[in-house]
Design an enzyme around this catalytic site. Structure first.
Site, PDB file in Angstrom:
ATOM      1  N   LYS A 161      -5.763  -7.165 -20.006  1.00  0.00           N
ATOM      2  CA  LYS A 161      -4.913  -5.871 -20.218  1.00  0.00           C
ATOM      3  C   LYS A 161      -4.026  -5.503 -18.778  1.00  0.00           C
ATOM      4  O   LYS A 161      -5.147  -6.019 -17.475  1.00  0.00           O
ATOM      5  CB  LYS A 161      -6.115  -4.604 -20.061  1.00  0.00           C
ATOM      6  CG  LYS A 161      -7.414  -4.225 -19.836  1.00  0.00           C
ATOM      7  CD  LYS A 161      -7.392  -3.343 -20.251  1.00  0.00           C
ATOM      8  CE  LYS A 161      -8.614  -2.894 -19.832  1.00  0.00           C
ATOM      9  NZ  LYS A 161      -9.485  -1.396 -20.644  1.00  0.00           N
ATOM     10  N   TYR A 173      -3.026  10.267  11.656  1.00  0.00           N
ATOM     11  CA  TYR A 173      -3.063  11.709  11.543  1.00  0.00           C
ATOM     12  C   TYR A 173      -4.122  12.420  11.112  1.00  0.00           C
ATOM     13  O   TYR A 173      -4.979  11.950  10.520  1.00  0.00           O
ATOM     14  CB  TYR A 173      -2.432  11.183   9.984  1.00  0.00           C
ATOM     15  CG  TYR A 173      -0.636  10.495   9.461  1.00  0.00           C
ATOM     16  CD1 TYR A 173       0.130  11.372  10.044  1.00  0.00           C
ATOM     17  CD2 TYR A 173      -0.889   9.272   8.951  1.00  0.00           C
ATOM     18  CE1 TYR A 173       1.809  11.133  10.527  1.00  0.00           C
ATOM     19  CE2 TYR A 173       0.531   9.351   9.191  1.00  0.00           C
ATOM     20  CZ  TYR A 173       1.617   9.820  10.291  1.00  0.00           C
ATOM     21  OH  TYR A 173       2.513   8.792  10.526  1.00  0.00           O
TER      22      TYR A 173
END
Length: 368
Positions: free
Chosen positions: A35, A253
């Protein structure tokens, strides 16, 4: 030239992992669960490595059709069943086995009136409380299915919620056996964790998923260290820059990492737009692991869209172009996931389409 990042899908590892399942459950047949496009690995890429399975389990009809187009002639199981009555003719056309987990799906089969006989897996909710008939309803659902002319074989199916934890499966097995007592039919209940640790649940069919791809059902890599499982996906890149930091310099950052000494930091061509987890920790004591030229080191600073930074202290000879492994051989994906507040399943499924992906086939050396 393209960016140096690349994923590799290792068919020999897939075949090895399927054989591990065979050894764990020698008397059971195997539904290889593919899946979510084979947990992000790609059904086309994994098929050759898993085609020794007895059947494939998946969700989408399009994935089932793809398997038939690839030449698979064996059983295919729709794990969530059908979603509308118009799907029923496709069950016949592509010879699919379908899960049946609710009254509505039984009604769809009745209304569509397929010629049959269709193979179904009747799902019993033994405590997971997602899909399935509750124990008090199950016997009536089975009786109804048995009288429908379009239905042939009926397999009893359930799914475990705690096979990977201390709670275990005893309470669910007890509920299953009470609800199915004296009902004929084969049984399918074991997921990956039950395949590894609960042999009493192996029964006629097992449904391994994450372990086929070399991941741990618990999310802890050490829990599968002695099983012989191998990673089926590796993610590689290179250093594209180096910075020499002084004490007090920050990285990335938000300036989340501050150097406490003079140190070298490498910049890697990989970021969250490639599927690397943005929440991977690059500061404090539990930083995400990375391999630089085979040497284990750690992330520094925040993950950016296209780049991460790594501590080169253990790798004094590293330079621009030095290879980097983000996960794969030598670095379990579960270790990266654990430092990112998630699980290996998610990282596998999140590999971005922009990452070039190659296949180490069963006929070539698996040396990447």
């Amino acid at each position: 030239m393209p960016r140096p990042i690349q994923a590799v899908i290792h068919q020999p590892a897939l075949a090895n992992n399927l054989e591990v399942v065979r050894r764990q459950a020698p008397a059971s047949r195997i539904w290889a669960v593919v899946k979510a496009n084979a947990y992000g690995h790609g059904i086309r890429r994994v098929f050759a490595g898993l085609k020794a399975a007895d059947g494939f389990g998946l969700l989408d009809l399009s994935e089932a059709v793809l398997l038939r187009d690839l030449g698979w002639q064996g059983p295919i199981l729709l794990l969530e069943g059908i979603f509308q009555a118009q799907d029923v003719p496709l069950l016949e056309q592509y010879r699919l086995t379908t899960a049946v987990h609710c009254e509505e799906q039984l009604r769809m089969l009745e209304l569509a009136r397929p010629k049959g006989p269709l193979a179904i897996q009747l799902k019993l909710n033994t405590g997971m409380n997602r899909l399935g008939f509750r124990p008090a309803q199950y016997r009536a659902a089975w009786e109804r299915a048995r009288t429908m002319s379009c239905i042939g074989s009926i397999v009893h199916m359930t799914h475990f919620s705690d096979a990977d934890s201390k709670r275990g499966i005893a309470h669910q097995v007890e509920a299953f056996e009470a609800a199915t007592a004296n009902l004929p039919g084969e049984v399918s209940m074991a997921n990956s964790a039950a395949v590894l640790w609960h042999p009493q649940a192996h029964r006629n069919w097992v449904r391994p998923g994450i372990i086929l791809y070399g991941g741990s059902p618990t999310g802890v890599s050490s829990d599968i260290a002695e099983t012989g499982l191998q990673p089926a996906m590796s993610l590689h890149s290179e250093l594209i820059g180096i910075q020499d930091l002084q004490p007090g310099d920050t990285v990335g950052y938000g300036s989340m990492f501050t150097a406490d000494r003079a140190m070298r930091v490498g910049v890697v061509a990989c970021g969250y737009a490639d599927g690397y987890p943005r929440h991977a920790v690059g500061w404090g004591e539990r930083r995400a692991p990375v391999l630089v030229d085979g040497v284990r080191t750690q992330l520094v600073g925040r993950v950016s869209m296209d780049m991460i930074c790594v501590d080169l202290t253990p790798c004094p000879k590293a330079k621009v172009g030095t290879p980097v492994t983000l996960w794969g051989h030598g670095l379990p994906i579960d270790d990266v996931a654990a430092a990112s507040g998630t699980v290996g399943y998610e990282l596998m499924c999140a590999l971005a389409p922009r990452v070039p992906t190659s296949v180490a086939t069963l006929t070539t050396a698996d040396a990447v």
